[in-house]
Design a protein around this motif. Sequence first.
Motif, PDB file in Angstrom:
ATOM      1  N   ASN A  21       0.986  -1.043  -0.038  1.00 21.55           N
ATOM      2  CA  ASN A  21       0.160   0.061   0.068  1.00 21.55           C
ATOM      3  C   ASN A  21       0.873   1.344   0.148  1.00 21.55           C
ATOM      4  OD1 ASN A  21      -2.403  -1.513   0.181  1.00 21.55           O
ATOM      5  ND2 ASN A  21      -2.326  -1.722   2.260  1.00 21.55           N
ATOM      6  N   ASP A  22       2.032   1.222   0.569  1.00 21.47           N
ATOM      7  CA  ASP A  22       2.967   2.144   0.811  1.00 21.47           C
ATOM      8  C   ASP A  22       4.021   2.477  -0.516  1.00 21.47           C
ATOM      9  OD1 ASP A  22       4.221   0.131   1.651  1.00 21.47           O
ATOM     10  OD2 ASP A  22       5.211   1.123   3.321  1.00 21.47           O
ATOM     11  N   GLU A 182       8.970  12.829   4.089  1.00 21.99           N
ATOM     12  CA  GLU A 182       7.803  13.245   4.620  1.00 21.99           C
ATOM     13  C   GLU A 182       7.358  14.457   4.110  1.00 21.99           C
ATOM     14  OE1 GLU A 182       8.223  10.718   8.761  1.00 21.99           O
ATOM     15  OE2 GLU A 182       8.045  12.993   8.835  1.00 21.99           O
ATOM     16  N   CYS A 188       7.822   6.176   0.800  1.00 19.52           N
ATOM     17  CA  CYS A 188       7.204   5.142   0.235  1.00 19.52           C
ATOM     18  C   CYS A 188       8.304   4.146   0.144  1.00 19.52           C
ATOM     19  CB  CYS A 188       6.560   5.260  -1.243  1.00 19.52           C
ATOM     20  SG  CYS A 188       7.441   6.325  -2.276  1.00 19.52           S
TER      21      CYS A 188
END
Length: 328
Positions: A21-22, A182, A188
Amino acid sequence: MMNLSQPWAAETFGLCFASLNDSCMKIVYSPVFRVPLYLVFTITILMIVFGNLWVICTISSFQQLHTPTNYLIVSMAVSDLLLGSFVMPPSMIRSLETCWYFGEFLCKFHSGTDFMLCNASVLHLTFISIDRYYAVCQPLRYHSRMTTRVSVFMIMVSWGFSAFFGFGIIFSELKIERKRTEELHVACKGGCLALHGREIGVTYSLVFYFLPMFIIVSIYSRIFVIALKHVRVINSYPTSLLSVSKKDLKATKTLAIVIGVFMSCWTPYFMCNIIDPIVNHTIPALLYEVLMWVAYLNAVLNPLIYAFFYSWFREKSKMLFKKLYKLW
């Protein structure tokens, strides 16, 4: 992560790791774009590996070439060989696949190795300029000052200092890197950030590149001022001393070309490191990617410079080739 996000080259968008998902986004480039670049990059890597390996083997195979200057040249060739063998292949995949598939630790190890080898090259060039200073400016003291022991010490300092700071900067900057990712919303899987685009890159560029380059240029400026004075009075020297002076002067000019080529290849990349924070990190990632590969090309050019400008290198290369041919 550094992406070559140009619409004319991109075919589709996807994920580096479809099951996560990341995962970072990736750009799937058209084969018309990717295949030729894979071929060009692969040829470049092979030229670096075999070219620098040939330099190492040529100098190592002949006892008369075992001089303090050539020890430094061999050590610098080892740096270029490691760059082509271990740094550039993963960089090629990262550049063209726009993802890093080898994990976070190997990302940092790869970046640390990259910076270590760049630092090592800069320090080798600095010590080579010192060697040339004594050879041209203080020829009577040269053989007592620049001994094999001194040359080996310079090599150990170059590699030790480079490894300590190259890996130290990368592995000690975890918090800065995470904070920066970030802010850019790219925290990711599949990304691998280097120093560019971060303020730490400015300090690194100034201290580990531009300061040594300033020292090198200053030393060589002094060398050539004194060399011109030697030329004016060279006819008054005995023939034996005249031949030595010409030999050292020619070697100094050739190594000045090596330094000039190094600066031409690497300076644009480090200039971007300094300018990017000033312009609020708006320099395109594509430009960084291109300049990184321009910098890597320096490792291709050094063996070519030796081949074109050193008659002794051409002569010994032919002898080594004949020896290997007979063994086959």
